[in-house]
Design a protein around this motif. Sequence first.
Motif, PDB file in Angstrom:
ATOM      1  N   SER A  87      48.331-108.198   3.652  1.00 11.91           N
ATOM      2  CA  SER A  87      48.405-108.888   2.364  1.00 11.91           C
ATOM      3  C   SER A  87      48.044-110.357   2.519  1.00 11.91           C
ATOM      4  O   SER A  87      48.427-110.984   3.516  1.00 11.91           O
ATOM      5  CB  SER A  87      49.835-108.750   1.822  1.00 11.91           C
ATOM      6  N   GLU A 115      43.312-106.002  -7.180  1.00 18.14           N
ATOM      7  CA  GLU A 115      43.878-107.358  -7.251  1.00 18.14           C
ATOM      8  C   GLU A 115      45.206-107.481  -6.518  1.00 18.14           C
ATOM      9  O   GLU A 115      45.803-108.548  -6.499  1.00 18.14           O
ATOM     10  CB  GLU A 115      44.018-107.804  -8.703  1.00 18.14           C
ATOM     11  N   SER A 130      48.827-111.419   7.050  1.00 14.38           N
ATOM     12  CA  SER A 130      47.496-111.869   6.621  1.00 14.38           C
ATOM     13  C   SER A 130      46.698-112.230   7.867  1.00 14.38           C
ATOM     14  O   SER A 130      47.275-112.678   8.857  1.00 14.38           O
ATOM     15  CB  SER A 130      47.637-113.116   5.736  1.00 14.38           C
ATOM     16  N   ILE A 131      45.390-112.038   7.850  1.00 12.76           N
ATOM     17  CA  ILE A 131      44.613-112.444   9.029  1.00 12.76           C
ATOM     18  C   ILE A 131      43.977-113.821   8.864  1.00 12.76           C
ATOM     19  O   ILE A 131      43.293-114.299   9.772  1.00 12.76           O
ATOM     20  CB  ILE A 131      43.546-111.401   9.447  1.00 12.76           C
ATOM     21  N   GLY A 132      44.194-114.495   7.745  1.00 13.27           N
ATOM     22  CA  GLY A 132      43.658-115.846   7.632  1.00 13.27           C
ATOM     23  C   GLY A 132      43.407-116.246   6.193  1.00 13.27           C
ATOM     24  O   GLY A 132      43.426-115.404   5.287  1.00 13.27           O
ATOM     25  N   TYR A 134      41.146-116.736   3.884  1.00 18.73           N
ATOM     26  CA  TYR A 134      39.865-116.453   3.248  1.00 18.73           C
ATOM     27  C   TYR A 134      40.077-115.137   2.515  1.00 18.73           C
ATOM     28  O   TYR A 134      41.009-114.394   2.823  1.00 18.73           O
ATOM     29  CB  TYR A 134      38.730-116.325   4.284  1.00 18.73           C
ATOM     30  N   LEU A 136      39.292-111.438   1.304  1.00 20.04           N
ATOM     31  CA  LEU A 136      38.617-110.165   1.584  1.00 20.04           C
ATOM     32  C   LEU A 136      38.699-109.298   0.330  1.00 20.04           C
ATOM     33  O   LEU A 136      39.415-109.628  -0.611  1.00 20.04           O
ATOM     34  CB  LEU A 136      39.314-109.454   2.746  1.00 20.04           C
ATOM     35  N   GLY A 138      39.840-106.250   0.462  1.00 19.82           N
ATOM     36  CA  GLY A 138      40.954-105.335   0.669  1.00 19.82           C
ATOM     37  C   GLY A 138      41.522-105.511   2.060  1.00 19.82           C
ATOM     38  O   GLY A 138      41.013-106.308   2.851  1.00 19.82           O
ATOM     39  N   GLY A 139      42.561-104.752   2.372  1.00 18.20           N
ATOM     40  CA  GLY A 139      43.238-104.903   3.656  1.00 18.20           C
ATOM     41  C   GLY A 139      42.591-104.163   4.816  1.00 18.20           C
ATOM     42  O   GLY A 139      43.017-104.313   5.961  1.00 18.20           O
TER      43      GLY A 139
END
Length: 254
Positions: A87, A115, A130-132, A134, A136, A138-139
């Motif tokens: 997320s 959304e 979260s990976i950062g 920015y 995306l 989707g996950g």
Amino acid sequence: MIFDILTLFPAMFASPFEESILGKARARGLVTVRVHNIRDHAEDRHQMADDRPFGGGEGMIMKPEPVVKALEAVRAEGPPAVAVLLSPQGELFSQSLAWEFSRLERLILICGRYEGVDERVVHFVDREVSIGDYILTGGELAAMVVVDAAARLIPGVLGNTASPEAESFREPILEYPQYTRPREFRGLRVPEVLLSGDHEAVRRWRRAEALRRTRIRRPDLFSRLKLSDEDRRLLQAAESEDDSGDQHAREVIG
Ligand code: 9D3
């Protein structure tokens, strides 16, 4: 280690885990990746997995029931697992979190789409990641990043070529520039010192380059470094040299 991935787009995971290191680790039974379609757990005739947001607003929201049903079904069919919702609101993924995950017997990764995911799903997971910063779509790509980073830390996955254990003790510094043959490529020559055979000179050059790059590109890391007297000398020596060859430095300095 078992990774269970819950997604509305299972086909996205077909190739990434079949290639190279992860593919071999799966073939050797060190890593198991299972992908589950959340839509299979939707109740209604049309298997709707999304709906309009209460209170109004743009786009669609993932319904809680198919996600939680999928999670419960997957949880029930294996060893104890930590469940993570990918997320944009989650804690930032990091190397230390990759280490933590790599020590688990099983990790369940839930990928959101549209959304967002109905907030009540958060009550059924152990954490949000979260990976950062920015955006995306989707996950799914985030889940692949988490699997890749954690799987390579599982004993045996990398083989003998690299030791991830050493990474946990590493100082927070960028790597020095690396070169292989040929000695000259399109007019660009490998730094002379690397061809000299002088191992001590090579060591000093690499240390100086790593320090210099870290100071220019990652001041956040540089401030955490404990510099030795030699480090200070190397940096001072590097300061007097022309650094216009460093493309990235040029961008940062402007
Ligand atoms: C621009 C849309 N945003 C405002 C309404 C909300 C939004 C919803 C869903 C933004 C991104 C997403 C999909 N992203 C993820 O599910 C996601 C993600 C990411 O976008 N960046 C970094 N890490 C992650 S982990 C999951």
